[in-house]
Design a protein around this motif. Structure first.
Motif, PDB file in Angstrom:
ATOM      1  N   ILE A 222      37.219  26.435  33.003  1.00 34.53           N
ATOM      2  CA  ILE A 222      36.884  27.624  33.791  1.00 34.53           C
ATOM      3  C   ILE A 222      38.117  28.216  34.471  1.00 34.53           C
ATOM      4  O   ILE A 222      38.330  29.439  34.453  1.00 34.53           O
ATOM      5  CB  ILE A 222      35.816  27.278  34.849  1.00 34.53           C
ATOM      6  N   TYR A 223      38.947  27.365  35.062  1.00 37.01           N
ATOM      7  CA  TYR A 223      40.071  27.848  35.872  1.00 37.01           C
ATOM      8  C   TYR A 223      41.422  27.715  35.182  1.00 37.01           C
ATOM      9  O   TYR A 223      42.408  28.317  35.623  1.00 37.01           O
ATOM     10  CB  TYR A 223      40.113  27.106  37.216  1.00 37.01           C
ATOM     11  N   GLY A 224      41.486  26.912  34.128  1.00 34.40           N
ATOM     12  CA  GLY A 224      42.748  26.681  33.443  1.00 34.40           C
ATOM     13  C   GLY A 224      43.426  25.423  33.931  1.00 34.40           C
ATOM     14  O   GLY A 224      43.300  25.052  35.098  1.00 34.40           O
ATOM     15  N   ARG A 225      44.144  24.778  33.017  1.00 33.03           N
ATOM     16  CA  ARG A 225      44.864  23.565  33.407  1.00 33.03           C
ATOM     17  C   ARG A 225      45.979  23.898  34.387  1.00 33.03           C
ATOM     18  O   ARG A 225      46.299  23.108  35.274  1.00 33.03           O
ATOM     19  CB  ARG A 225      45.440  22.881  32.160  1.00 33.03           C
ATOM     20  N   GLN A 226      46.589  25.056  34.235  1.00 27.60           N
ATOM     21  CA  GLN A 226      47.591  25.549  35.180  1.00 27.60           C
ATOM     22  C   GLN A 226      47.173  26.957  35.605  1.00 27.60           C
ATOM     23  O   GLN A 226      47.636  27.950  35.037  1.00 27.60           O
ATOM     24  CB  GLN A 226      48.976  25.539  34.549  1.00 27.60           C
ATOM     25  N   PRO A 227      46.282  27.035  36.591  1.00 31.27           N
ATOM     26  CA  PRO A 227      45.725  28.333  37.006  1.00 31.27           C
ATOM     27  C   PRO A 227      46.835  29.311  37.375  1.00 31.27           C
ATOM     28  O   PRO A 227      47.829  28.950  37.994  1.00 31.27           O
ATOM     29  CB  PRO A 227      44.875  27.969  38.230  1.00 31.27           C
ATOM     30  N   PRO A 228      46.684  30.575  36.990  1.00 31.41           N
ATOM     31  CA  PRO A 228      47.723  31.573  37.296  1.00 31.41           C
ATOM     32  C   PRO A 228      47.780  31.864  38.790  1.00 31.41           C
ATOM     33  O   PRO A 228      46.784  31.722  39.512  1.00 31.41           O
ATOM     34  CB  PRO A 228      47.260  32.796  36.504  1.00 31.41           C
ATOM     35  N   LEU A 229      48.942  32.272  39.244  1.00 32.76           N
ATOM     36  CA  LEU A 229      49.100  32.689  40.636  1.00 32.76           C
ATOM     37  C   LEU A 229      48.362  34.001  40.867  1.00 32.76           C
ATOM     38  O   LEU A 229      48.306  34.862  39.983  1.00 32.76           O
ATOM     39  CB  LEU A 229      50.582  32.893  40.978  1.00 32.76           C
ATOM     40  N   ARG A 230      47.802  34.153  42.045  1.00 33.03           N
ATOM     41  CA  ARG A 230      47.207  35.446  42.399  1.00 33.03           C
ATOM     42  C   ARG A 230      48.343  36.422  42.685  1.00 33.03           C
ATOM     43  O   ARG A 230      49.214  36.150  43.505  1.00 33.03           O
ATOM     44  CB  ARG A 230      46.295  35.317  43.631  1.00 33.03           C
ATOM     45  N   PRO A 231      48.367  37.575  42.015  1.00 30.34           N
ATOM     46  CA  PRO A 231      49.503  38.493  42.215  1.00 30.34           C
ATOM     47  C   PRO A 231      49.528  39.093  43.620  1.00 30.34           C
ATOM     48  O   PRO A 231      48.489  39.263  44.270  1.00 30.34           O
ATOM     49  CB  PRO A 231      49.237  39.581  41.166  1.00 30.34           C
ATOM     50  N   MET A 232      50.726  39.408  44.088  1.00 28.94           N
ATOM     51  CA  MET A 232      50.908  40.043  45.385  1.00 28.94           C
ATOM     52  C   MET A 232      50.608  41.543  45.226  1.00 28.94           C
ATOM     53  O   MET A 232      51.114  42.184  44.309  1.00 28.94           O
ATOM     54  CB  MET A 232      52.343  39.855  45.865  1.00 28.94           C
ATOM     55  N   THR A 233      49.774  42.089  46.103  1.00 30.22           N
ATOM     56  CA  THR A 233      49.424  43.501  46.026  1.00 30.22           C
ATOM     57  C   THR A 233      49.698  44.177  47.350  1.00 30.22           C
ATOM     58  O   THR A 233      49.773  43.540  48.383  1.00 30.22           O
ATOM     59  CB  THR A 233      47.941  43.678  45.658  1.00 30.22           C
TER      60      THR A 233
END
Length: 233
Positions: A222-233
């Motif tokens: 569901i989330y990934g083995r290495q979940p991506p960083l939430r981008p800075m907005t």
């Protein structure tokens, strides 16, 4: 920290109260970027304020008390919190609480005021299934930018069976990145929102070995083995 670093701790209080405050999950998803520093400081302040006020109330009742808060500790807060039944120490060396996982900050008040001792009941806190899940998961070790979290099993260190992170590698990364990290907190399956599906998953983890194995795979899917960083907005 400060002039007392390295000195023997002289603390005669026989009792302690431990408390945690939740760190905002949405902010922690930016880890290891700058918002984590602000959230960390904010929650250290919140739990510190509670501890200072609690210690003052105890002193007004005629007992001695000391608040142990960020940059002013004479106890190891995660260990006191574990003994108080608030959670277990996980692979990343942090307190794993039943509802927020490691996504908390901790403060402790020690005192000579007589208190009824908390005895963990083995269901909501101090549960060995947390250790078993951490042994299988290893996601925090996979994503650690400083490679500071061990992949192997717990070892007996100073008489205690535990995982020990490479503190030098961890802090070196903090200095290089110019910020607190918190990546391990952000990806931990126990740190997901407290409610609904995740509450059900935690319930299953506490009760069934096969479900713990399945839960690790589900989280990766569901989330990934290495979940991506939430981008800075």
């Amino acid at each position: 920290r400060g002039a007392e670093y390295g000195n023997t701790v002289d603390l005669s209080h026989p009792f302690a109260l431990a408390l945690t405050v939740e760190m905002d999950r949405n902010v922690m998803q930016h880890a290891p970027h700058a918002p984590v520093v602000a959230e960390s400081a904010r929650q250290y302040f919140r739990c510190g304020a509670i501890a200072v006020q609690l210690a003052e109330i105890i002193r007004e009742l005629g007992y001695t008390a000391r608040a142990h808060i960020d940059a002013n500790y004479r106890v190891i807060c995660p260990l006191v919190a574990r003994d108080a039944g608030l959670g277990e120490i996980g692979r990343m060396g942090l307190l794993m609480t039943p509802r927020q996982g490691p996504r908390v900050r901790i403060a402790v008040v020690t005192t000579d005021m007589p208190l009824a001792e908390t005895v963990p009941d083995g269901t909501d806190a101090g549960d060995p299934t947390v250790i078993d899940f951490c042994r299988r998961c290893r996601k925090c070790a996979d994503v650690c930018p400083g490679r500071a979290i061990p992949f192997d099993d717990r070892q007996r260190i100073d008489g205690a069976l535990r995982w020990r992170i490479d503190a030098e590698a961890c802090f070196t990364y903090w200095c290089r990145a110019g910020t607190d990290c918190g990546r391990c907190m952000a990806v931990c399956p126990y740190a997901h929102p407290d409610g609904g599906m995740h509450a059900l998953v935690r319930w299953g983890i506490r009760r069934n070995d096969a479900f713990r194995r399945l839960a690790v795979r589900m989280d990766d899917w569901i989330y990934g083995r290495q979940p991506p960083l939430r981008p800075m907005t």
